[in-house]
Design an enzyme around this catalytic site. Structure first.
Site, PDB file in Angstrom:
ATOM      1  N   ASN A 204      75.655  63.178  36.622  1.00  0.00           N
ATOM      2  CA  ASN A 204      75.689  62.979  35.103  1.00  0.00           C
ATOM      3  C   ASN A 204      73.913  63.123  35.065  1.00  0.00           C
ATOM      4  O   ASN A 204      73.177  62.423  35.218  1.00  0.00           O
ATOM      5  CB  ASN A 204      76.035  61.649  34.541  1.00  0.00           C
ATOM      6  CG  ASN A 204      75.605  61.362  33.081  1.00  0.00           C
ATOM      7  OD1 ASN A 204      75.014  62.361  32.587  1.00  0.00           O
ATOM      8  ND2 ASN A 204      75.417  60.155  32.615  1.00  0.00           N
TER       9      ASN A 204
ATOM     10  N   LYS B 288      72.331  63.683  32.565  1.00  0.00           N
ATOM     11  CA  LYS B 288      71.731  63.070  31.052  1.00  0.00           C
ATOM     12  C   LYS B 288      71.006  64.031  30.507  1.00  0.00           C
ATOM     13  O   LYS B 288      71.060  65.188  30.708  1.00  0.00           O
ATOM     14  CB  LYS B 288      71.024  61.672  31.483  1.00  0.00           C
ATOM     15  CG  LYS B 288      72.018  60.765  32.230  1.00  0.00           C
ATOM     16  CD  LYS B 288      71.351  59.155  32.439  1.00  0.00           C
ATOM     17  CE  LYS B 288      72.357  58.421  33.274  1.00  0.00           C
ATOM     18  NZ  LYS B 288      72.057  57.034  33.246  1.00  0.00           N
TER      19      LYS B 288
ATOM     20  N   HIS C  70      79.648  56.263  27.801  1.00  0.00           N
ATOM     21  CA  HIS C  70      78.915  55.941  28.530  1.00  0.00           C
ATOM     22  C   HIS C  70      77.924  54.946  27.968  1.00  0.00           C
ATOM     23  O   HIS C  70      77.739  54.738  26.723  1.00  0.00           O
ATOM     24  CB  HIS C  70      77.902  57.154  28.812  1.00  0.00           C
ATOM     25  CG  HIS C  70      76.788  56.749  29.883  1.00  0.00           C
ATOM     26  ND1 HIS C  70      75.781  56.341  29.646  1.00  0.00           N
ATOM     27  CD2 HIS C  70      77.010  57.308  31.272  1.00  0.00           C
ATOM     28  CE1 HIS C  70      75.069  56.052  30.831  1.00  0.00           C
ATOM     29  NE2 HIS C  70      75.712  56.681  31.796  1.00  0.00           N
TER      30      HIS C  70
ATOM     31  N   GLU D 106      75.002  54.413  27.399  1.00  0.00           N
ATOM     32  CA  GLU D 106      73.915  55.005  26.567  1.00  0.00           C
ATOM     33  C   GLU D 106      74.192  55.415  25.322  1.00  0.00           C
ATOM     34  O   GLU D 106      73.709  55.351  24.169  1.00  0.00           O
ATOM     35  CB  GLU D 106      73.146  56.105  27.626  1.00  0.00           C
ATOM     36  CG  GLU D 106      72.022  55.262  28.415  1.00  0.00           C
ATOM     37  CD  GLU D 106      71.916  56.211  29.730  1.00  0.00           C
ATOM     38  OE1 GLU D 106      72.240  57.419  29.568  1.00  0.00           O
ATOM     39  OE2 GLU D 106      71.839  55.863  30.893  1.00  0.00           O
TER      40      GLU D 106
ATOM     41  N   GLU E   7      80.589  51.031  35.233  1.00  0.00           N
ATOM     42  CA  GLU E   7      79.023  51.446  35.080  1.00  0.00           C
ATOM     43  C   GLU E   7      78.423  49.802  34.741  1.00  0.00           C
ATOM     44  O   GLU E   7      78.259  49.879  33.555  1.00  0.00           O
ATOM     45  CB  GLU E   7      78.537  52.485  34.301  1.00  0.00           C
ATOM     46  CG  GLU E   7      79.062  53.706  34.916  1.00  0.00           C
ATOM     47  CD  GLU E   7      78.272  55.117  34.529  1.00  0.00           C
ATOM     48  OE1 GLU E   7      77.961  55.905  35.452  1.00  0.00           O
ATOM     49  OE2 GLU E   7      77.570  54.970  33.518  1.00  0.00           O
TER      50      GLU E   7
ATOM     51  N   GLY F 207      70.217  53.079  36.236  1.00  0.00           N
ATOM     52  CA  GLY F 207      68.799  53.435  36.277  1.00  0.00           C
ATOM     53  C   GLY F 207      67.707  52.305  36.662  1.00  0.00           C
ATOM     54  O   GLY F 207      66.766  52.313  36.402  1.00  0.00           O
TER      55      GLY F 207
ATOM     56  N   SER G 253      73.110  53.436  39.921  1.00  0.00           N
ATOM     57  CA  SER G 253      72.064  53.326  41.150  1.00  0.00           C
ATOM     58  C   SER G 253      72.812  53.643  42.540  1.00  0.00           C
ATOM     59  O   SER G 253      72.284  53.230  43.494  1.00  0.00           O
ATOM     60  CB  SER G 253      71.042  52.101  41.189  1.00  0.00           C
ATOM     61  OG  SER G 253      70.434  52.069  39.818  1.00  0.00           O
TER      62      SER G 253
HETATM   63  P1  13P Z   1      71.826  56.040  37.943  1.00  0.00           P
HETATM   64  O1  13P Z   1      72.616  56.502  38.819  1.00  0.00           O
HETATM   65  O2  13P Z   1      70.673  56.804  37.584  1.00  0.00           O
HETATM   66  O3  13P Z   1      71.503  54.552  37.869  1.00  0.00           O
HETATM   67  O4  13P Z   1      72.600  56.307  36.468  1.00  0.00           O
HETATM   68  C1  13P Z   1      74.002  55.959  36.507  1.00  0.00           C
HETATM   69  C2  13P Z   1      74.662  56.428  35.474  1.00  0.00           C
HETATM   70  O5  13P Z   1      74.483  56.220  34.100  1.00  0.00           O
HETATM   71  C3  13P Z   1      75.598  57.900  35.460  1.00  0.00           C
HETATM   72  O6  13P Z   1      76.420  57.785  34.309  1.00  0.00           O
END
Ligand code: 13P
Length: 252
Positions: free
Chosen positions: A9, A11, A95, A97, A166, A172, A211
């Protein structure tokens, strides 16, 4: 036996030049791997580029979100049909976010997933608890609510769905769920799907995201209900993403 699946992903990162470089590196690096399904989810503007550069390779491409409506007067929206036209295979929905920054509720997530299914694509429904929810012992209640919301839409078949666990506190942050925490959550999600009437629950791929790095991927992927990963930051660094793919492939 469920196949391992690893999705990147991206982003809202990168530009044309970095997307070109990453697509080329992933295409080349993934060519020699067996036993793992691979996909990348670039931002919308680069999906055409992904289609051009990844066609004919073993790497698929998908989107990070979709509009909950069909085509029409929805300025700024991207429909599931458009994503299908671009050759996408997977579409992330829900997601954290999107849920926290853009207000996607469980109901919106379900409507988006239904559009994705109707377009013949695979929704990757993301679920997970916040740090406060985990610390207050509410993890299973939160996962139950989020999973139950999609069960009614998926039941009874549900063959073409992926769920991604997640934990919001791991996204992150550099904090990763322990392999046991991930396994416990995945087993709970799978049993909840089954209890919700999704007959395919034992066959659905459940991904862990939060992560994931080359250093922790193999251990996470070794757990019985962890069928791969949804990779954020590490999917932007070709060497890291390929190392994570390798960790999944070895256990394929
Ligand atoms: P990170 O791997 O940067 O923690 O992000 C995970 C994520 O949100 C994947 O959709």
């Amino acid at each position: 036996m469920r196949a391992k699946l690893v999705l990147g992903n991206w982003k809202m990162n990168g530009g044309v030049a970095s997307a070109e470089a990453l697509l080329a590196a992933v295409r080349e690096g993934a060519a020699g791997l067996a036993g793992v399904q691979v996909g990348v989810c670039p931002p919308f503007p680069y999906l055409g580029l992904a289609a051009a550069r990844l066609s004919g390779s073993r790497v698929t491409w998908g989107a990070q979100d979709v509009c909950e409506h069909d085509d029409g007067a929805f300025t700024g929206g991207v429909s599931a049909r458009m994503l299908a036209d671009l050759g996408c295979t997977h579409v992330l929905v829900g997601h954290s976010e999107r849920r926290t920054l853009f207000g996607d509720t469980d109901e919106v997530v379900v409507r988006k997933a239904a559009r994705v299914l109707a377009a013949g694509l695979v929704p990757v429904v993301c679920v997970g608890e916040t740090r406060t929810e985990r610390e207050s012992g509410a993890t299973e209640a939160v996962l139950a609510r989020q999973v139950d919301a999609v069960c009614a839409m998926l039941a009874p078949a549900g063959e073409r769905c992926v769920l991604a666990y997640e934990p919001v506190w791991a996204i992150g942050t550099g904090l990763t769920a322990t392999p046991q925490q991930a396994q416990d959550a995945h087993a709970f999600i799978r049993s909840r799907l089954a209890a919700g009437g999704v007959a395919a629950a034992p066959r659905l791929q459940l991904l862990y995201g939060g992560s994931v790095k080359p250093s922790n991927a193999a251990e996470l992927f070794s757990r019985p209900d962890v069928d791969g990963g949804l990779i954020g930051g590490a999917s932007l660094v070709a060497a890291d993403f390929l190392a994570i793919l390798g960790a999944a492939a070895h256990r394929g």
